[in-house]
Design an enzyme around this catalytic site. Sequence first.
Site, PDB file in Angstrom:
ATOM      1  N   GLU A  21      79.631  80.913  33.440  1.00 38.22           N
ATOM      2  CA  GLU A  21      80.528  81.952  32.919  1.00 38.22           C
ATOM      3  C   GLU A  21      79.775  82.890  31.977  1.00 38.22           C
ATOM      4  O   GLU A  21      78.638  82.658  31.609  1.00 38.22           O
ATOM      5  CB  GLU A  21      81.700  81.319  32.153  1.00 38.22           C
ATOM      6  CG  GLU A  21      82.954  81.086  32.977  1.00 38.22           C
ATOM      7  CD  GLU A  21      83.719  82.380  33.248  1.00 38.22           C
ATOM      8  OE1 GLU A  21      83.185  83.476  32.967  1.00 38.22           O
ATOM      9  OE2 GLU A  21      84.844  82.300  33.766  1.00 38.22           O
ATOM     10  N   ASP A 201      89.513  86.466  38.049  1.00 40.84           N
ATOM     11  CA  ASP A 201      88.708  85.856  36.985  1.00 40.84           C
ATOM     12  C   ASP A 201      87.989  86.966  36.215  1.00 40.84           C
ATOM     13  O   ASP A 201      88.585  87.978  35.907  1.00 40.84           O
ATOM     14  CB  ASP A 201      87.755  84.814  37.574  1.00 40.84           C
ATOM     15  CG  ASP A 201      87.416  83.711  36.589  1.00 40.84           C
ATOM     16  OD1 ASP A 201      86.992  84.013  35.460  1.00 40.84           O
ATOM     17  OD2 ASP A 201      87.564  82.521  36.932  1.00 40.84           O
TER      18      ASP A 201
END
Length: 294
Positions: A21, A201
């Site tokens: 991430e 996302d």
Amino acid sequence: MTETIPFAGSVLCDEALMLGEGPTYDPATDTAWWFDIKGQALHELQLETGRKAVHALPFLGSVLAVIDPTRQLIASDQGLFIRETASGRLSLFATLEAIPTNRSNDGRVHPSGCLWISTMARDESAGAGAFYHVDGTTVTRLYSGISIPNSICFSPDGTTAYFTDTAVNHLMRVSVDPATGLPTGDPVAISDENTTPGWVDGSVCDADGLIWNARYGSGAVDVYKPDGAKVARYAVPATQTTCPAFIGRAADRLLVTSAFQNMSNAARTADPNAGKTFELGVPIRGRFEPAFRL
């Protein structure tokens, strides 16, 4: 339905991460940075030389912003920290919230130099998280009752912010003050993403105002116009794609992180690239992230 364009890129880093991430890029050093949130690690890749380093962290880090040539800001479950780039030394800069069951998640620096950062429950409990605006050490809560905050990015002129609660799966837009990054209106949904598989996302906004979004659960990067119209979908060879970032000396390449969290052994066998980091391999008019302003 938008046609999926086959993957034409490459694996940029073949180390599989549980929750890759928060990628970003420092043009001054030609270095890409990203996290394995649940692995408590910060990954560093110098693009020209291919030199790779992994830095262990004492917390769950999720977002990195360049401050200047010697310092970075890191968002984590324990607050915001200044990291000395050369030594890795960490010092607490500001706290976000006193909720030990929460952690930081998605975030990005607004063109004004202020930070939008988000929090969520470690176990993804509904409504436990929030979006925050950080101006120096002043932390302002923007939106609460958020389950999985994501997709924070800004138009090139700094007048618009985009974000989502992945659990709701609507891409949201709100007008913001370009001088401060603070909202000046109410958020509106510009795209309902519950009609096709996967979830909205992490996102980044390019020099033309297009939104590049990692589609978690679909192995894809979707491209939206500012009005929410989807104009392209690019395949990525990992189902759980998480977040993109513009990289390269001309910001003309796209890095995409992914995750293998919550996957069974059988699922990982069927998805052998899960958790790896990719370059999308398509021409892009990206832009560099602003530095965080102390």
